[in-house]
Motif scaffolding. Structure first.
Motif, PDB file in Angstrom:
ATOM      1  N   GLY A 102       0.776  -1.230   0.000  1.00 37.40           N
ATOM      2  CA  GLY A 102       0.000   0.000   0.000  1.00 37.40           C
ATOM      3  C   GLY A 102       0.804   1.274   0.000  1.00 37.40           C
ATOM      4  O   GLY A 102       0.250   2.346   0.267  1.00 37.40           O
ATOM      5  N   ASP A 103       2.101   1.211  -0.309  1.00 35.24           N
ATOM      6  CA  ASP A 103       2.878   2.434  -0.501  1.00 35.24           C
ATOM      7  C   ASP A 103       3.792   2.259  -1.708  1.00 35.24           C
ATOM      8  O   ASP A 103       3.980   1.156  -2.217  1.00 35.24           O
ATOM      9  CB  ASP A 103       3.683   2.814   0.755  1.00 35.24           C
ATOM     10  CG  ASP A 103       4.583   1.695   1.250  1.00 35.24           C
ATOM     11  OD1 ASP A 103       5.171   0.972   0.417  1.00 35.24           O
ATOM     12  OD2 ASP A 103       4.703   1.526   2.475  1.00 35.24           O
ATOM     13  N   TYR A 104       4.336   3.378  -2.180  1.00 31.65           N
ATOM     14  CA  TYR A 104       5.151   3.350  -3.390  1.00 31.65           C
ATOM     15  C   TYR A 104       6.608   3.041  -3.069  1.00 31.65           C
ATOM     16  O   TYR A 104       7.222   3.691  -2.221  1.00 31.65           O
ATOM     17  CB  TYR A 104       5.065   4.688  -4.125  1.00 31.65           C
ATOM     18  CG  TYR A 104       3.761   4.881  -4.859  1.00 31.65           C
ATOM     19  CD1 TYR A 104       3.562   4.311  -6.110  1.00 31.65           C
ATOM     20  CD2 TYR A 104       2.727   5.616  -4.292  1.00 31.65           C
ATOM     21  CE1 TYR A 104       2.365   4.486  -6.788  1.00 31.65           C
ATOM     22  CE2 TYR A 104       1.525   5.792  -4.960  1.00 31.65           C
ATOM     23  CZ  TYR A 104       1.349   5.222  -6.209  1.00 31.65           C
ATOM     24  OH  TYR A 104       0.161   5.384  -6.874  1.00 31.65           O
ATOM     25  N   ASP A 105       7.137   2.048  -3.759  1.00 26.90           N
ATOM     26  CA  ASP A 105       8.551   1.721  -3.717  1.00 26.90           C
ATOM     27  C   ASP A 105       9.216   2.315  -4.958  1.00 26.90           C
ATOM     28  O   ASP A 105       8.542   2.846  -5.848  1.00 26.90           O
ATOM     29  CB  ASP A 105       8.725   0.206  -3.667  1.00 26.90           C
ATOM     30  CG  ASP A 105       7.875  -0.432  -2.567  1.00 26.90           C
ATOM     31  OD1 ASP A 105       8.035  -0.036  -1.402  1.00 26.90           O
ATOM     32  OD2 ASP A 105       7.039  -1.300  -2.884  1.00 26.90           O
ATOM     33  N   VAL A 106      10.530   2.221  -5.041  1.00 27.27           N
ATOM     34  CA  VAL A 106      11.270   2.871  -6.125  1.00 27.27           C
ATOM     35  C   VAL A 106      12.297   1.903  -6.700  1.00 27.27           C
ATOM     36  O   VAL A 106      12.943   1.150  -5.957  1.00 27.27           O
ATOM     37  CB  VAL A 106      11.977   4.150  -5.613  1.00 27.27           C
ATOM     38  CG1 VAL A 106      12.857   4.761  -6.700  1.00 27.27           C
ATOM     39  CG2 VAL A 106      10.945   5.174  -5.143  1.00 27.27           C
ATOM     40  N   THR A 107      12.450   1.918  -8.029  1.00 24.78           N
ATOM     41  CA  THR A 107      13.485   1.132  -8.694  1.00 24.78           C
ATOM     42  C   THR A 107      14.463   2.062  -9.394  1.00 24.78           C
ATOM     43  O   THR A 107      14.135   3.202  -9.734  1.00 24.78           O
ATOM     44  CB  THR A 107      12.891   0.186  -9.752  1.00 24.78           C
ATOM     45  OG1 THR A 107      12.459   0.954 -10.886  1.00 24.78           O
ATOM     46  CG2 THR A 107      11.720  -0.595  -9.192  1.00 24.78           C
TER      47      THR A 107
END
Length: 599
Positions: free
Chosen positions: A341-346
């Protein structure tokens, strides 16, 4: 024969009434008050992925200690960009990718068993960025492409087929060094426009879709910035109009243009962040879930990943928040990779740091790094997407110097999870109702669907027994209705994947304050033993239809008989132990309905 006819009429009446469908959950939990229709929000959940893929829910996942890499092509010369989407409409996700040095846009079609059918969409000199989108709204997924030198923007219209055929339209050849390309309804007229970055001409441009066949495109300039690379297109300041952000590699800036709306908007520019050494990546998402759009950024020469917190106002007040130090990171893609439910980053490194993703711990102030791959040469892009269509996000890696296209499984599913909908206010006492849902249940997975219902949304009562799809629930649904989904799996590689839930009901149901004076009592009390009988009072006398439904909504008994005004005893006879709903209704209006337990 009469009972069969009655069941058929029940189903038809339900379909002819009101239908409330939930086919998206991506706005998240927190709806505590009743709603008159479901949207993309819900009440609460645990262990359910609702943000990762709009329009679908599955079990959440957890990071794999050793990600699983799948190589698709080890000689894809200068692989720079990739996109994930269903190109041939078979329900499986496919891949498109560009070979910058190989001068090609290619397609990989999934067979659903781990195999791929490869084809070349177009041989284009210095093919750079690509994107899947249904540009002409015909239901088929089209492809967009930029080429660097000579610069161009191209649309490949999907003509259909198991291996799609493509019709090319060259949109622009007057700008050089075309870099990123984004599809978005910029003028909000319900068709797909295009924005792109011209790195060599130092400007950001958009093309208005004016319809037609072929589509008429009207080019307009957004603004100038030195060597723009990647773009983000969305409503950043919350005014309802489309805005555009760009990462300027040679200007060392993240710049935002706020649009005024309409078919020919004016653009007000703002430097959101300066001194960003080699700004190369930008992505818009609500990192801290405070209701406004933040910007996730990559500084290639500055070896940094960070995000800009949107503090509101006009122009927006921006605050830089560090994510991590990452050598030569050139991209910053955001998605909910672990389904929490939260944004991760690549990001991928144009140096030797490989590819990685950073797990957001909730509000964007703490991140955990997960390495995906090393020793693959420079990585120009790490794009999230559900490559194997199993419900979680995978990561597509473009190996620029190593000529490699691969995808990585980065997570495994948790064992169980649940989701509870917002409470639906039907606005009536439904006479007829039914439920159905669309779900994929791979081997080793399970789904339990229950509901609760009440005339008081503050006291919804106990959950029902599990139902199957479709289920007739006539006589069991009161004014307020809430469903609960319970997902499970015995395999870390498989999850239920749900697309929609529907409640159909007749809104011209029983008004509890206008039942015509009818009364019902169970002879011998409730619970009932040794056969079921009811005592009915029908003021004015006349014909009454009596129906009995079991706990799963199946009609198990029906009769039409005359009832004396002073009351009549009707014997229903033997019923297996269980919970039943008994309903009496007269044609001229008036009804009564009660639940009874048979032991």
């Amino acid at each position: 024969m009469k009972a069969l006819v009655a069941v058929t009429l029940l189903a038809a009446a339900c379909l002819a009434g009101t239908v409330s469908t939930q086919s998206g959950w991506e706005d998240g939990p927190g709806v505590t008050e009743p709603v008159t229709s479901w949207d993309e929000s819900f009440f609460d959940c645990d262990g359910i992925s609702w943000l990762s893929t709009p329009g679908r829910i599955s079990l959440a996942s957890e990071p794999l200690s050793t990600p699983v890499r799948h190589d698709l092509n080890l000689s894809f010369d200068g692989c720079y960009s990739a996109a994930v989407g269903d190109a041939n409409g078979d329900g499986l996700n496919d891949l498109a990718a560009t070979a910058y040095e190989g001068d090609a846009l290619c397609l990989w079609l999934s067979d659903g068993q781990g195999g791929w059918v490869t084809s070349t969409v177009k041989e284009c000199e210095k093919a750079l960025s690509c994107a899947f989108v249904d540009v002409d709204s015909d239901g088929a997924t089209d492809l967009l492409l930029t080429t660097y030198t000579p610069g161009s923007v191209r649309l490949f219209r999907n003509l259909g087929g198991e291996i799609p055929q493509w019709q090319e339209q060259v949109i622009c050849t007057s700008l050089d060094g075309m870099h990123d390309i984004v599809a978005f309804d910029i003028d909000l007229d319900d068709d797909t426009d295009i924005a792109a970055a011209s790195a060599e001409d130092d400007q950001v441009v958009w093309w208005r879709n004016d319809g037609g066949s072929p589509i008429t495109w009207v080019q307009q300039t957004v603004g100038a910035i030195d060597y723009p690379c990647r773009l983000a297109v969305t409503d950043i300041d919350g005014d309802g109009n489309t805005d555009i952000a760009a990462a300027g590699f040679e200007s060392d800036q993240i710049r935002v243009w706020y649009g005024s709306g309409g078919s020919a908007p004016t653009w007000t520019g703002q430097t959101a962040a300066a001194g960003i050494d080699g700004a190369h990546g930008v992505e818009a998402c609500d990192v801290d879930w405070d209701g406004d759009m933040d910007l996730v950024c990559a500084a290639l020469n500055g070896n940094a990943l960070f995000w800009l917190r949107n503090g509101g106002g006009f122009p927006v007040a921006w605050t830089s928040v560090a994510i991590a130090s990452f050598s030569a990171g050139g991209c910053s893609e955001a998605a909910d990779i672990d389904g929490d439910g939260d944004y991760d980053v690549t990001s991928g490194s144009f140096g030797t740091a490989g590819a990685a993703w950073w797990e957001n711990q909730g509000d964007g102030t703490s991140w955990i790094k997960h390495q995906l791959a090393s020793a693959l040469g420079t990585i120009s892009l790490v794009r999230p997407g559900d490559v194997d269509t199993d419900g979680d996000l995978d990561l597509v890696c473009c190996g620029f110097s190593g000529d490699r296209l691969c995808w990585v499984e980065a997570t495994s599913f948790v064992e169980s999870g649940w989701l509870e909908s917002a409470i639906l206010d039907t606005g009536c006492q439904p006479l007829y109702s039914s439920m159905n849902w669309s779900v994929d249940l791979p081997t080793g997975t399970g789904l339990s669907v229950v509901f609760r219902t009440s005339d008081n949304p503050s006291s919804m009562g106990a959950w029902s027994a599990p139902f199957t799809s479709p289920s007739e629930t006539s006589g069991q649904v009161d004014r307020y209705f809430q469903y609960r989904l319970e997902f499970s799996t015995t395999l870390p590689t498989a999850s239920p994947v749900m697309d929609s839930f529907t409640l159909g009901y007749d809104p011209l149901g029983i008004d509890p304050e206008a039942e015509g004076g009818m009364e019902m009592e169970f002879v011998g009390g409730n619970p009932s033993m040794n056969g079921l009988a009811v005592f009915l009072i029908n003021p004015g006398g006349g014909s009454v239809e009596l129906q009995v439904f079991d706990i799963c909504g199946r009609l198990v008994a029906r009769s039409v008989t005359g009832i004396q005004p002073e009351g009549t005893v009707l014997s229903i006879g033997y019923l297996p132990p269980g919970v039943y709903t008994v309903e009496a209704r007269r044609p001229a209006g008036g009804s009564v309905r009660e639940r009874v337990t048979v032991i």
